[in-house]
Design an enzyme around this catalytic site. Structure first.
Site, PDB file in Angstrom:
ATOM      1  N   GLU A   9      -4.354  11.064   0.082  1.00  0.00           N
ATOM      2  CA  GLU A   9      -4.723   9.786   0.692  1.00  0.00           C
ATOM      3  C   GLU A   9      -4.920   9.972   2.199  1.00  0.00           C
ATOM      4  O   GLU A   9      -5.883   9.452   2.776  1.00  0.00           O
ATOM      5  CB  GLU A   9      -3.639   8.739   0.394  1.00  0.00           C
ATOM      6  CG  GLU A   9      -4.037   7.317   0.766  1.00  0.00           C
ATOM      7  CD  GLU A   9      -3.006   6.260   0.340  1.00  0.00           C
ATOM      8  OE1 GLU A   9      -2.165   6.544  -0.547  1.00  0.00           O
ATOM      9  OE2 GLU A   9      -3.042   5.149   0.902  1.00  0.00           O
ATOM     10  N   HIS A  26       5.574   3.911   3.734  1.00  0.00           N
ATOM     11  CA  HIS A  26       4.414   3.828   2.847  1.00  0.00           C
ATOM     12  C   HIS A  26       4.599   4.685   1.594  1.00  0.00           C
ATOM     13  O   HIS A  26       4.282   4.254   0.478  1.00  0.00           O
ATOM     14  CB  HIS A  26       3.162   4.250   3.621  1.00  0.00           C
ATOM     15  CG  HIS A  26       1.960   4.442   2.757  1.00  0.00           C
ATOM     16  ND1 HIS A  26       1.508   5.690   2.373  1.00  0.00           N
ATOM     17  CD2 HIS A  26       1.137   3.542   2.159  1.00  0.00           C
ATOM     18  CE1 HIS A  26       0.453   5.547   1.597  1.00  0.00           C
ATOM     19  NE2 HIS A  26       0.204   4.264   1.452  1.00  0.00           N
ATOM     20  N   GLU A  43       6.835   2.918  -0.736  1.00  0.00           N
ATOM     21  CA  GLU A  43       6.124   1.843  -1.446  1.00  0.00           C
ATOM     22  C   GLU A  43       5.476   2.415  -2.711  1.00  0.00           C
ATOM     23  O   GLU A  43       5.552   1.811  -3.784  1.00  0.00           O
ATOM     24  CB  GLU A  43       5.058   1.231  -0.516  1.00  0.00           C
ATOM     25  CG  GLU A  43       4.159   0.196  -1.192  1.00  0.00           C
ATOM     26  CD  GLU A  43       2.708   0.329  -0.724  1.00  0.00           C
ATOM     27  OE1 GLU A  43       2.442   0.415   0.487  1.00  0.00           O
ATOM     28  OE2 GLU A  43       1.824   0.382  -1.612  1.00  0.00           O
ATOM     29  N   HIS A  44       4.850   3.585  -2.589  1.00  0.00           N
ATOM     30  CA  HIS A  44       4.262   4.230  -3.777  1.00  0.00           C
ATOM     31  C   HIS A  44       5.330   4.538  -4.830  1.00  0.00           C
ATOM     32  O   HIS A  44       5.099   4.377  -6.029  1.00  0.00           O
ATOM     33  CB  HIS A  44       3.587   5.548  -3.383  1.00  0.00           C
ATOM     34  CG  HIS A  44       2.196   5.383  -2.871  1.00  0.00           C
ATOM     35  ND1 HIS A  44       1.142   6.096  -3.373  1.00  0.00           N
ATOM     36  CD2 HIS A  44       1.688   4.589  -1.906  1.00  0.00           C
ATOM     37  CE1 HIS A  44       0.031   5.752  -2.719  1.00  0.00           C
ATOM     38  NE2 HIS A  44       0.342   4.836  -1.821  1.00  0.00           N
TER      39      HIS A  44
END
Lengths: 408, 408
Positions: free
Chosen positions: B126, B47, B50-51
């Protein structure tokens, strides 16, 4: 694309665009009524009435309404604006008959006193909930101040007072008057057989009362002004500003849309690069809103309270610069690409296409294909932008703000 | 419909479905990697990576990435799940070349130490934000408990500890290993010329390193259990329950989907009528989730804390009834209509079609037209449902709950 148009003898207008290659059909009843058609006594009745459509009819209970939509897998909803109340559904073509039946039935709801009383509480809760949102309060005040004395200044939701005092009989009377067949456009988009649509329309809508007609289109003469609400529960200062722009039947609306994208699109616009990207504002946008007989540019930004004054100045400087110098070739080309992409992506589903189809007819009695909009977009040049800005410069005429500040 | 398939010599798989009548094209790189492919040390790296794709490459700065997508009016995004990291964009066909170039470029990001350090803070924020959401905590605990000891029990976001300790070099190494061309499927849907797509793929992807291959598909052996988190800041009690269901390559997945709709669709299902409609629960749903080599029914409801125990019993009684007696003809017919409508409405836009296209290939190396899915759906009968329920009964095997309660 294949376009059909027909008018029932009671005045109901039917328009339908058949698209090759799609697998669903969307239909919507666009009722030409909204907040601007109300009086003080019944402020909010259009929106309240929209809710009542889902509370049942002579033939369908409230449970039936949800169950039938659900069983056919419909995507359905309704909305109320200053000018239009819309009821729509998207479904597989084989479910058109029962969905048409239901949608046509609910816009003539039973309006039972019991349901009215229960739903009134829901509406009052909704008003309370919205009142807590700074952006809602800011928008309400902006419209009221900018369109002071003009019907467009009316609130869509109404107030606790107007809704609290509203009687069921007033709603019935409003319904009789505004939901006459001549005030309604039935739009259909996607996969369908035109004779079937026509048959369903005769079957379900022929009995509707005739009547209805154009609303008075008095042009607004905004004088501007400032409305400030101090609300310390809001951490950010919310600022909205409005100025006149072309109306819905003005060909310059395309240029106004382009200018709003260049100045205030949510990414890549002048406001984005000068306010949001450097961190001066949380959000900053300009939109172009079209109404019958009037139009408006609406700017919105939110920021830390101490940045409010500098941001108002930054926005003013950007507006001045564009009014004076105009936009660049590169900006125009990019905005055209953006707008073209949006038009196309939005129109790919019958549900998206329905919206353009209906609103074009409601505002302009006009059918435009996607290709027509793209072609118009392609022809907009720097001279058109210049002409628009001379007639309708970007201005900070009316300001509404909500947040911690006690003065601007 | 026209389907094309090709594999570059480095192993990159390309699949493309051309649709008549649409005006846009969607493309996506489906990377076969996600939380289940991580180890404890790098939990959350998929994840985080992905950022990083949006933080720039050798040829594009982070600003360039946003600017180019914005200029072509792309709708674009990325997502990371337990099994797939997806990067996608939808655009007008004339912008395919620059969009392809950009999308292919960003999945091989620069992974600069500075950007890594800055983005690590964003990821930690997040995680903090999600940790505040009871449904997120409930889901994390549900997956960890249900898939204890199995890679599917890994967290997509990772933890403060794993992300805090993660080194940029570990991410680079993970990227080298998992983003090999053989692990990636490029899917294209909508309006395009196949030779152009192929040329762009050669131009931008031929240089990608070969390698990659199927992940180990060890079947999960869930033992069940209860995980309870007491959180008094939540007014509602949130309950999630899980039980084994068919895996992604099991033909019974269609029946499992139908059963989940009958039992737990958000409207009109058994759970809706027995829990939500009478007001026992705020929300109550059952979903069917497919994974490589495993599958799961997931039930979720939220309610006032004192209704938790009765609701667990209500859900249990509904499950028992369906396991024993099965579903009715009418329920089956209605669920088929609902699912068919959703398949069709979702697939009308290239963007929606892209998702089915890519996931079918990633899970099953299979191309299925919309018509194939509809045809399969039509053939599902009560005997199929019976067979499914015998092999995979609805159960309350694993329970995860977050809310005010101190015990269940």
């Amino acid at each position: 694309m294949e376009f059909h148009e027909e008018r029932l003898s009671n005045g109901l207008q039917i328009i339908a665009e058949k698209s090759p290659g799609v697998h669903s059909v969307a239909l919507g009843f666009f009722v030409r009524t909204g907040a601007r058609d109300e009086s003080d006594e019944v402020s909010g009745v259009s929106h309240f009435l929209e809710h009542m459509a889902f509370k049942g009819t002579a033939r369908h209970s409230a449970d039936d309404v949800n169950r039938v939509f659900d069983e056919v897998g419909a995507k359905y909803n309704a909305s109320t604006s200053e000018e239009v109340t819309l009821f729509y559904a998207a479904i597989l073509p084989e479910y058109l008959p029962e969905t048409f039946d239901l949608l046509a039935d609910i816009i003539r709801p039973a309006l039972r006193q019991d349901d009215f009383d229960v739903e009134k509480k829901v509406i009052l809760e909704e008003i309370g909930m919205y009142d807590d949102q700074p952006t809602y309060t800011a928008y309400e005040n902006l419209m009221q101040t900018h369109f002071a004395g003009h019907p467009l200044g009316r609130s869509v939701l109404g107030t606790n007072e107007s809704i609290g005092a509203l009687q069921c009989e007033q709603m019935r009377s409003y319904h009789r008057q505004r939901y006459a067949a001549g005030n309604i456009v039935l739009a259909v988009a996607g996969k369908f057989d035109w004779p079937d649509v026509l048959k369903l329309a005769h079957q379900h809508c022929d009995s509707w009362p005739a009547g209805g007609g154009a609303r008075p289109r008095v042009a607004a003469r905004p004088q501007g002004g400032l409305k400030l609400v101090t609300r310390t529960s809001s951490l950010q200062q919310h600022v909205m500003q409005m100025a006149p722009a072309p109306s819905a039947d003005d060909a310059r609306r395309y240029a106004a849309d382009i200018v709003s994208v260049i100045v205030g699109d949510d990414t890549g616009s002048r406001l984005f690069w000068e306010l949001v990207d450097p961190g001066h504002a949380e959000t900053a946008e300009v939109a172009y809103n079209e109404f019958d007989g009037s139009g408006a540019y609406m700017a919105y930004f939110s920021c830390a309270p101490d940045q409010t004054r500098p941001n108002i100045e930054r926005v003013g400087a950007i507006f001045d610069d564009i009014n004076r110098i105009g936009v660049t070739d590169v900006e125009l080309a990019q905005a055209r690409s953006k707008v073209a992409s949006r038009i196309v992506l939005r129109s790919e589903r019958p549900m998206g296409r329905l919206s353009s189809l209906g609103h074009n007819w409601v505002h302009r009695n006009e059918y435009r294909r996607v290709e027509d909009d793209l072609e118009t977009l392609r022809t907009i040049n720097l001279a058109d932008i210049r002409e628009l800005l001379d007639a309708y410069p970007l201005r900070q005429l009316t300001t509404s703000t909500v947040g911690p500040l006690e003065s601007l």
